[in-house]
Design a protein around this motif. Structure first.
Motif, PDB file in Angstrom:
ATOM      1  N   SER A 177     -13.587 124.855 122.078  1.00 58.01           N
ATOM      2  CA  SER A 177     -14.975 124.386 122.117  1.00 58.01           C
ATOM      3  C   SER A 177     -15.501 123.959 120.764  1.00 58.01           C
ATOM      4  CB  SER A 177     -15.879 125.475 122.694  1.00 58.01           C
ATOM      5  OG  SER A 177     -15.994 126.553 121.785  1.00 58.01           O
ATOM      6  N   GLY A 178     -15.052 124.607 119.685  1.00 60.56           N
ATOM      7  CA  GLY A 178     -15.473 124.227 118.345  1.00 60.56           C
ATOM      8  C   GLY A 178     -16.945 124.410 118.073  1.00 60.56           C
ATOM      9  N   GLU A 179     -17.614 125.327 118.770  1.00 59.37           N
ATOM     10  CA  GLU A 179     -19.013 125.590 118.470  1.00 59.37           C
ATOM     11  C   GLU A 179     -19.177 127.046 118.097  1.00 59.37           C
ATOM     12  OE1 GLU A 179     -21.741 124.960 121.672  1.00 59.37           O
ATOM     13  OE2 GLU A 179     -20.935 126.550 122.892  1.00 59.37           O
ATOM     14  N   ALA A 180     -20.090 127.258 117.168  1.00 55.82           N
ATOM     15  CA  ALA A 180     -20.363 128.620 116.741  1.00 55.82           C
ATOM     16  C   ALA A 180     -21.298 129.274 117.729  1.00 55.82           C
ATOM     17  CB  ALA A 180     -21.012 128.615 115.366  1.00 55.82           C
ATOM     18  N   GLN A 181     -21.111 130.569 117.937  1.00 51.39           N
ATOM     19  CA  GLN A 181     -22.017 131.338 118.751  1.00 51.39           C
ATOM     20  C   GLN A 181     -22.389 132.563 117.941  1.00 51.39           C
ATOM     21  OE1 GLN A 181     -21.099 131.741 122.901  1.00 51.39           O
ATOM     22  NE2 GLN A 181     -19.731 130.006 122.867  1.00 51.39           N
ATOM     23  N   ALA A 182     -23.464 132.416 117.159  1.00 53.50           N
ATOM     24  CA  ALA A 182     -23.859 133.440 116.206  1.00 53.50           C
ATOM     25  C   ALA A 182     -24.566 134.578 116.921  1.00 53.50           C
ATOM     26  CB  ALA A 182     -24.767 132.836 115.143  1.00 53.50           C
ATOM     27  N   LEU A 183     -23.810 135.352 117.706  1.00 52.84           N
ATOM     28  CA  LEU A 183     -24.352 136.429 118.501  1.00 52.84           C
ATOM     29  C   LEU A 183     -24.041 137.777 117.884  1.00 52.84           C
ATOM     30  CD1 LEU A 183     -23.153 135.170 122.005  1.00 52.84           C
ATOM     31  CD2 LEU A 183     -25.455 134.997 121.097  1.00 52.84           C
ATOM     32  N   LEU A 184     -24.917 138.748 118.172  1.00 45.32           N
ATOM     33  CA  LEU A 184     -24.575 140.124 117.866  1.00 45.32           C
ATOM     34  C   LEU A 184     -23.445 140.542 118.794  1.00 45.32           C
ATOM     35  CD1 LEU A 184     -28.210 141.586 117.664  1.00 45.32           C
ATOM     36  CD2 LEU A 184     -26.764 140.847 115.766  1.00 45.32           C
ATOM     37  N   SER A 185     -22.655 141.528 118.400  1.00 48.91           N
ATOM     38  CA  SER A 185     -21.519 141.944 119.215  1.00 48.91           C
ATOM     39  C   SER A 185     -21.951 142.381 120.611  1.00 48.91           C
ATOM     40  CB  SER A 185     -20.779 143.098 118.520  1.00 48.91           C
ATOM     41  OG  SER A 185     -21.657 144.195 118.304  1.00 48.91           O
ATOM     42  N   SER A 186     -23.149 142.956 120.728  1.00 47.94           N
ATOM     43  CA  SER A 186     -23.636 143.407 122.027  1.00 47.94           C
ATOM     44  C   SER A 186     -23.993 142.251 122.955  1.00 47.94           C
ATOM     45  CB  SER A 186     -24.868 144.306 121.842  1.00 47.94           C
ATOM     46  OG  SER A 186     -25.898 143.592 121.179  1.00 47.94           O
ATOM     47  N   ASP A 187     -24.143 141.048 122.391  1.00 41.77           N
ATOM     48  CA  ASP A 187     -24.517 139.880 123.188  1.00 41.77           C
ATOM     49  C   ASP A 187     -23.334 138.982 123.518  1.00 41.77           C
ATOM     50  OD1 ASP A 187     -27.204 140.634 123.080  1.00 41.77           O
ATOM     51  OD2 ASP A 187     -27.532 139.568 121.196  1.00 41.77           O
ATOM     52  N   ALA A 188     -22.154 139.279 122.980  1.00 39.74           N
ATOM     53  CA  ALA A 188     -20.972 138.444 123.199  1.00 39.74           C
ATOM     54  C   ALA A 188     -20.623 138.396 124.687  1.00 39.74           C
ATOM     55  CB  ALA A 188     -19.798 138.979 122.395  1.00 39.74           C
ATOM     56  N   GLY A 189     -20.223 137.227 125.148  1.00 40.72           N
ATOM     57  CA  GLY A 189     -19.815 137.066 126.536  1.00 40.72           C
ATOM     58  C   GLY A 189     -20.951 136.767 127.490  1.00 40.72           C
ATOM     59  N   LYS A 190     -22.194 136.770 127.022  1.00 43.53           N
ATOM     60  CA  LYS A 190     -23.324 136.486 127.890  1.00 43.53           C
ATOM     61  C   LYS A 190     -23.478 134.977 128.070  1.00 43.53           C
ATOM     62  CE  LYS A 190     -25.943 140.667 126.714  1.00 43.53           C
ATOM     63  NZ  LYS A 190     -27.192 141.218 126.135  1.00 43.53           N
TER      64      LYS A 190
END
Length: 456
Positions: free
Chosen positions: A235-248
């Motif tokens: 995908s080549g896009e950043a997803q600047a999430l907290l670890s608790s929000d990953a996969g949402k």
């Protein structure tokens, strides 16, 4: 690029020249927004005719003016999460067919209640189509040009609203107000037929949903033949999430700890701009008529207000180079000053025309840039939902606006006082973006890529 390699799709889109295929996606998205603007604003232009033909009072007109706007909010609420799960193309095409068919039926309405019902259904399609067009267009745009391209595409909305005013001033005296709604039904249905054959599915969505590599490759080959040898995609896009929000994804993502404050501030900002836009579009023809202008002149002057949204292209360039939150915040501060000024010059037609155009240019330029800001703020997993929910929740302002002006008139506020009240939302919008910038001074996409493989 060598054979058998994995393609980072965003890097691929960023490095290749903007292709005829991408221009086609942009053009179709622009036309969707253009017709959306035409159909949304149409009710305001036919309002004086409704008052005369059906012998109704101005307060009775408020539900008709708000019906499509309420439908817009409902349609956008449900379409975003669906599009993040089911894709963009089918749903945006279905939405365009829906608002076209409902507009045709609205033209046959024989009573106020019938018109309210079908305008609400028209709004469902309008509310679904607009955020999906924004999302799809932004996902084929290079990062360095995303702001200007998305903003340019969204200028279709104020242009469509302005076109509606100009056509209504010509159509209504010859064929009546129903002809305006007929035109607003035929155009989207013709466009939907073209969309079936010409509009692709979002390649970023396909990668994020692990679509077969052959399907992804077929889309990317239309941008550049170099994609023909790829065996996998990321995908080549950043997803600047907290670890608790990953996969949402979807609603869970836009309301996650990483995004919730920015989301709420976007909702508030968009809603305040909507209050200004629809209060003026829906009521200005009537207010100007009461102020002494003939009905045709009142409609033509009002049509100048949305025409100024073409300036969003310039604002998009600034957004691509500078802090987008601050750029748009500054626009809302100028908007507040301009809206106030419109109310002070009603006695001079030349000054009124000038201030309506300048005020509209600033306000619509600023408002038209918000979908670009939202599209760049959210990652693919929540982009359709984020853009759609900003528009949906912001549409509460669209429902409130007609009743707000009706109440101000009931309390005998004069023209200048009404515009003073309508300047306040511009200040609130600027404050909301100030808060968003304090928590999100840079856009989330500015990080490192998060690989999402396609299936071979």
């Amino acid at each position: 690029m060598t054979a058998g390699k994995t393609i980072d799709i965003q890097k691929f889109i960023d490095e290749k020249p903007f292709s005829r295929f991408q221009w086609g996606v942009f053009l179709i998205s622009f036309l969707i927004i253009l017709i959306d603007g035409f159909d949304t604003a149409a009710i305001g232009y036919i309002a004086p005719s409704l008052l005369k033909e059906w012998s109704i009072t101005k307060p009775e007109l408020a539900p008709v003016l708000s019906a499509a706007l309420a439908g817009l909010a409902v349609g956008a609420v449900f379409i975003g999460p669906l599009a993040d799960r089911l894709g963009r193309k089918f749903l945006v095409t279905a939405a365009v067919v829906l608002f076209g068919a409902a507009s045709l039926i609205s033209a046959q309405a024989g009573s106020l209640s019938d018109l309210i019902t079908w305008r609400f259904i028209t709004g469902l399609g309008l509310g679904a189509a607009m955020p999906l067009a924004v999302t799809l267009s932004s996902e084929f745009a290079p990062t360095r040009r995303r702001g200007v391209l998305t903003s340019a595409m969204f200028t279709g909305f104020p242009l469509g609203a302005a076109l509606g005013g100009m056509l209504a001033a010509w159509i209504i005296p010859q064929w009546g107000w129903r002809a305006v709604l007929v035109l607003g039904g035929v155009l989207p249905i013709v466009l939907a037929v073209a969309m079936i054959f010409l509009l692709p599915e979002s390649v970023r969505y396909l990668v994020a949903r692990h679509a077969p590599v052959e399907r992804i490759r077929a889309v990317l080959k239309r941008i550049s033949a170099e994609a023909a040898d790829a065996v996998a995609f990321v995908s080549g896009e950043a997803q600047a999430l907290l670890s608790s929000d990953a996969g949402k994804r979807g609603v869970g993502l836009i309301l996650s700890r990483s995004y919730v404050i920015g989301s709420v501030m976007l909702w508030l900002t968009y809603g305040m701009g909507i209050v200004i836009f629809y209060a003026l579009i829906n009521w200005m023809p009537i207010l100007l008529k009461d102020g002494g202008l003939d009905p045709k002149t009142a409609v033509l002057v009002t049509s100048l207000f949305p025409l100024g949204g073409v300036g969003a292209v310039f604002l998009g360039l600034l957004m691509d180079r500078f802090n987008a939150n601050r750029v748009i915040m500054f626009g809302y501060l100028i908007t507040a000053a301009c809206v106030y000024a419109i109310g002070q010059v009603v006695g001079d037609l030349g000054l009124l025309v000038t201030m309506v155009f300048i005020g509209g240019a600033v306000m619509n330029t600023t408002q038209s840039s918000l979908p670009a800001l939202a599209a760049s703020f959210y990652p693919t997993a929540g982009r359709a939902t984020g853009v759609a929910w900003m528009m949906a929740i912001g549409r509460i302002g669209a429902v409130i606006a007609p009743f707000l002006v009706a109440e101000l008139q009931r309390r005998h506020f004069d023209f200048a006082q009404i515009f003073t009240v309508l300047a306040v939302p511009g200040l609130v919008a600027a404050l909301a973006l100030f808060i968003k910038n304090a928590f999100h001074p840079t856009e989330p996409e500015a990080g490192t890529p998060d690989p999402v493989p396609g299936k071979a």
